[in-house]
Scaffold this active site. Structure first.
Site, short mmCIF file in Angstrom:
data_model
loop_
_atom_site.label_atom_id
_atom_site.label_comp_id
_atom_site.label_asym_id
_atom_site.label_seq_id
_atom_site.Cartn_x
_atom_site.Cartn_y
_atom_site.Cartn_z
N ALA A 11 28.00 -47.19 -13.94
CA ALA A 11 26.96 -47.96 -13.26
C ALA A 11 27.11 -47.95 -11.74
O ALA A 11 26.24 -48.45 -11.04
CB ALA A 11 26.99 -49.40 -13.77
N ARG A 16 29.51 -43.19 -1.77
CA ARG A 16 30.13 -42.15 -0.96
C ARG A 16 29.50 -40.77 -1.19
O ARG A 16 29.77 -39.84 -0.45
CB ARG A 16 31.64 -42.11 -1.23
CG ARG A 16 32.36 -43.34 -0.70
CD ARG A 16 33.73 -43.53 -1.31
NE ARG A 16 33.67 -44.17 -2.62
CZ ARG A 16 34.73 -44.45 -3.38
NH1 ARG A 16 35.94 -44.15 -2.94
NH2 ARG A 16 34.60 -45.03 -4.56
N LYS A 23 25.67 -40.91 -9.31
CA LYS A 23 26.79 -39.98 -9.16
C LYS A 23 27.07 -39.20 -10.44
O LYS A 23 27.31 -37.98 -10.41
CB LYS A 23 28.04 -40.75 -8.75
CG LYS A 23 29.28 -39.89 -8.65
CD LYS A 23 30.41 -40.57 -7.92
CE LYS A 23 30.98 -41.74 -8.66
NZ LYS A 23 32.16 -42.31 -7.97
N GLY A 141 44.02 -46.47 -6.63
CA GLY A 141 44.83 -47.68 -6.74
C GLY A 141 46.29 -47.28 -6.98
O GLY A 141 46.56 -46.34 -7.72
N TYR A 368 5.34 -4.46 -13.02
CA TYR A 368 5.33 -5.77 -13.67
C TYR A 368 4.97 -5.58 -15.13
O TYR A 368 3.86 -5.09 -15.44
CB TYR A 368 4.34 -6.74 -12.99
CG TYR A 368 4.23 -8.01 -13.80
CD1 TYR A 368 5.35 -8.82 -14.01
CD2 TYR A 368 3.03 -8.38 -14.40
CE1 TYR A 368 5.27 -9.97 -14.79
CE2 TYR A 368 2.94 -9.53 -15.18
CZ TYR A 368 4.07 -10.31 -15.37
OH TYR A 368 4.01 -11.43 -16.15
N ASN A 379 7.77 6.18 -20.80
CA ASN A 379 8.07 6.12 -19.36
C ASN A 379 6.96 5.38 -18.63
O ASN A 379 5.79 5.72 -18.76
CB ASN A 379 8.23 7.52 -18.78
CG ASN A 379 8.82 7.44 -17.39
OD1 ASN A 379 9.98 7.08 -17.22
ND2 ASN A 379 8.00 7.74 -16.40
N ASN A 388 -2.00 -9.43 -17.36
CA ASN A 388 -1.91 -10.17 -18.62
C ASN A 388 -2.62 -11.52 -18.59
O ASN A 388 -2.74 -12.17 -19.60
CB ASN A 388 -0.43 -10.40 -18.98
CG ASN A 388 0.34 -11.12 -17.89
OD1 ASN A 388 -0.01 -11.02 -16.72
ND2 ASN A 388 1.37 -11.83 -18.25
N SER A 407 1.82 6.74 -12.58
CA SER A 407 2.09 5.75 -11.53
C SER A 407 0.84 4.97 -11.17
O SER A 407 -0.27 5.50 -11.24
CB SER A 407 2.62 6.47 -10.28
OG SER A 407 3.83 7.09 -10.61
#
Ligand code: UD1
Ligand code: CA
Length: 463
Positions: A11, A16, A23, A141, A368, A379, A388, A407
């Site tokens: 809790a 810091r 944290k 401590g 892509y 290929n 798409n 290509s």
């Protein structure tokens, strides 16, 4: 064995950390801090587990789920003693041992906790403290002992004076206690200290003043007991964790060219004789086969790499499956749902998403491939794009075996290209292509002979 109850403290404000995030939700080794002690707590098969939350309670709750956990809220963060007191109602009728864990001490092991509980019950203590002897005790401590070595109390770092601050035996923040003693001692806590908080460790002094011996169990490996209070400590622990994980992989036959920049999360598996270059991140449930070669600068998340896979420099892979001998990169991005069969090559500036690519197929440059199924031995020419998405839905592209996609082709999905088809470079394919056909969609080329000279003459006359 008595039944076991566990209180996990989470809790605190984590002041810091200078963070808006609680944290215990900060990540270490790819997992939120709180999951470390929680998983170990659950492995001890406790009868009850309480997590005390306050700051950012909802986020912590969502992360941990409700499975066997009782949630207790500490409205105001008045200190660790007050936090434990908030769990009193859950344990008022509990006759077993209680284990108190801190949410910010993540690397403590099950072995150490089992040892603490064993000692506590064998010695029949009302409180047993986990301690460690550290070179730099600042922040912890300190354990105070009398001349015969008995523990008489704990003094917090900020309250420690002169000789107390040089004590190297520290409180880890993990305790085994009897519930009856615990809650009566907590009722008597005061907050007259530097932080104005109710300190849980004060129960140690209370037990000692009652004439009860306080048990201690010392953890030898001090890495286990480190608490996270600042981002610097988090970074240091990340480094420690990384070092020990990397060492384990090197010991089991994996070459790490630069362990300092290799990040392998717990849970990742790597086969032997795999070589990993600098700045590689292997994350989540990633599995890497044997004899793989990862050049470097690779980010690989939840992905399976078969044996002999080569990741050339600089690639990002998320939720993919790559069979053996696949070659990727440099500079490739494989997104979720990518499945590449044996010997597929995906090259420079190629992005693949949610696609299955058959054996020996190659897409080596600038492409892509999204929502597609590609056959074997095909290929894909440079600059090919599967179109798409129509703004509403994603559509599939299906390409057969031994296809030559010229290509700079655009494949407007949904579209099917049959086996052995050829697609002329620069085509926009909007209709299915039958097997063995040549598809061309570009405009026929026209050469206008002498045009340049005429154009220049016209231009010069104007001037
Ligand atoms: C605590 C111990 C210190 C020990 C160190 C070990 C106290 C007073 N001091 O110091 O002796 O050496 O751990 O790491 O306990 N928390 C709450 N509610 C609160 C305050 C804290 O739930 O009101 C939780 C925090 O979320 C954290 C844990 O208790 O998980 C420890 O609190 P923290 O403030 O980090 O204590 P330390 O100063 O580290
Ligand atoms: Ca702490």
């Amino acid at each position: 064995m008595k039944p076991l109850g566990i209180i996990l403290l989470a809790a605190g404000l984590g002041k810091r950390m200078m963070s808006d995030l609680p944290k215990v939700l900060h990540h270490l080794g790819g997992r939120p801090l709180i999951l470390y002690p929680l998983r170990i707590a659950q492995s001890l098969e406790p009868q009850r587990v309480v997590i005390v939350v306050g700051n950012g309670a909802e986020g912590v709750r969502q992360l941990c789920g409700d499975d066997g956990i009782t949630w207790v809220t500490q409205q105001e963060q008045l200190g660790t003693g007050h936090a434990v007191l908030c769990a009193r109602d859950v344990f008022f009728d509990f006759r077993g041992d209680l284990l108190i864990l801190s949410g910010d001490v993540p690397l403590i092991t099950r072995t150490s906790l089992a040892e603490l509980l064993r000692h506590h019950s064998e010695q029949n203590r009302i409180v047993t403290l986990m301690t460690a002897s550290v070179e730099r005790p600042a922040g912890y401590g300190r354990v105070l002992r009398d001349s015969s070595g008995g523990v008489v109390g704990i003094v917090e770092d900020r309250d420690a004076t002169g000789p107390q601050s040089v004590i190297k035996e520290v409180n880890v923040g993990i305790y085994a206690v009897s519930p009856r003693f615990l809650f009566s001692a907590l009722d008597g806590l005061s907050n007259r200290n530097q932080q104005g908080e109710y300190y849980l460790p004060d129960i140690v002094g209370i037990a000692s003043r009652k004439g009860e011996g306080v048990g201690t169990v010392q953890v030898e490996d001090t890495r286990e007991i480190l608490g996270i209070n600042t981002r610097e400590e988090l970074a240091l622990m990340e480094r420690n964790l990384q070092e020990s994980v990397n060492q384990r992989w090197m010991e089991s036959g994996v070459t790490l060219k630069d362990p300092r920049t290799t990040y392998i999360e717990e849970g990742v598996l790597i086969g032997k004789d795999t070589i990993i270059g600098p700045n590689t991140h292997l994350l989540g449930r990633t599995v890497v086969g044997e004899r793989c070669l990862i050049d470097g600068s690779a980010y690989v998340m939840d992905t399976r790499l078969g044996n002999g896979v080569r990741l050339k420099f600089s690639v990002v892979l998320t939720e993919c499956e790559l069979d053996e001998m696949v070659e990727i990169g440099p500079f490739a991005h494989l997104r979720p749902g990518t499945v590449l069969k044996r010997n597929v090559h995906v090259g420079c500036f190629v992005e693949v998403k949610n696609s299955l690519i058959g054996e020996e197929t190659k897409a080596n440059h600038l492409a892509y491939i999204g929502d597609a199924t590609l056959g074997k031995g095909t290929n894909i020419g440079a600059g090919t794009i599967t179109c798409n998405y129509d703004g509403f839905e994603k559509h599939r592209t299906t390409i057969g075996d031994r296809v030559q996609v010229g290509s700079s082709t655009q494949l407007v999905a949904p579209v099917v290209v049959g086996d052995d088809a050829y697609i002329g470079a620069g085509s926009t394919i909007t209709q299915d292509v039958p097997s063995g056909a040549l598809a061309l969609s570009r405009v026929a080329q026209k050469n206008v002979v002498g045009w340049v000279q005429r154009f220049r003459e016209r231009h010069n006359k104007k001037q």
